[in-house]
Design an enzyme around this catalytic site. Structure first.
Site, PDB file in Angstrom:
ATOM      1  N   GLU A  40      38.907  44.021 -56.234  1.00 46.39           N
ATOM      2  CA  GLU A  40      38.953  43.422 -54.910  1.00 46.39           C
ATOM      3  C   GLU A  40      39.446  44.422 -53.884  1.00 46.39           C
ATOM      4  O   GLU A  40      40.100  45.409 -54.220  1.00 46.39           O
ATOM      5  CB  GLU A  40      39.844  42.182 -54.903  1.00 46.39           C
ATOM      6  N   LYS A  86      47.251  37.223 -46.191  1.00 46.86           N
ATOM      7  CA  LYS A  86      46.610  38.346 -46.880  1.00 46.86           C
ATOM      8  C   LYS A  86      45.289  37.838 -47.437  1.00 46.86           C
ATOM      9  O   LYS A  86      45.238  36.787 -48.076  1.00 46.86           O
ATOM     10  CB  LYS A  86      47.510  38.833 -48.016  1.00 46.86           C
TER      11      LYS A  86
END
Length: 171
Positions: free
Chosen positions: A90, A102
């Protein structure tokens, strides 16, 4: 405010990824933690979670590796699952210290390997009281048309394990 930010963000990201926002599916969890929001955010921002995963979730994750970056926007992380034959990579796309949000975008692995066209994980820390907060996680994903009959889904158990380990660590 966070809900409005989340909706706008996901619509914009879906447009960027050429995914119709109506195609995005969402899995949300909101555990409450007996810890101040500032402490919870300090764990979730940057690379704090990787250390926790490496120490406390060895039954789920074989390893974590920072492929690029220092924990800010643009950082690429690879998580390898036990027994080591699958992984998830990711990229951090949003790191908002003011809103305590986030967001990561999946690059490969997990549901992307079995028919999803996009996978997005968002963590938001919401202050409830002075010594209490909520860790909100939203896993959003879209399934490619040719895989819709198989109904692939992200590995939400890994996200739930991270949430539980975070709660234990913070409390």
């Amino acid at each position: 405010m966070l809900k409005q930010f989340s909706l706008v963000f996901f619509v914009l990201l879906a447009c960027y990824n050429r995914v119709n926002s109506r195609e995005l599916k969402h899995i949300t969890r909101e555990p409450e933690v007996n810890a101040p929001a500032s402490e919870a955010w300090e764990l979730y921002r940057k690379l704090g979670l990787l250390d926790l995963i490496d120490r406390k979730l060895t039954n789920i994750f074989q390893s974590t590796e920072v492929l690029k970056g220092d924990g800010g926007v643009g950082t690429v992380v690879k998580l390898t699952f036990v027994p080591g034959n699958s992984s998830y990579t990711e990229k951090i796309t949003v790191m908002d210290d003011q809103k305590r949000v986030k967001v990561t975008k999946g690059l490969e692995g997990d549901c992307l390997a079995i028919g999803c066209s996009v996978q997005i994980i968002q963590f938001g820390i919401i202050e409830k009281y002075q010594n209490s907060s909520i860790i909100k996680s939203i896993v959003s994903y879209a399934v490619k048309k040719e895989f819709q009959a198989k109904d692939p889904k992200p590995n939400i158990q890994a996200v739930e394990a991270i949430l539980q380990a975070s709660k234990k660590y913070l409390e």
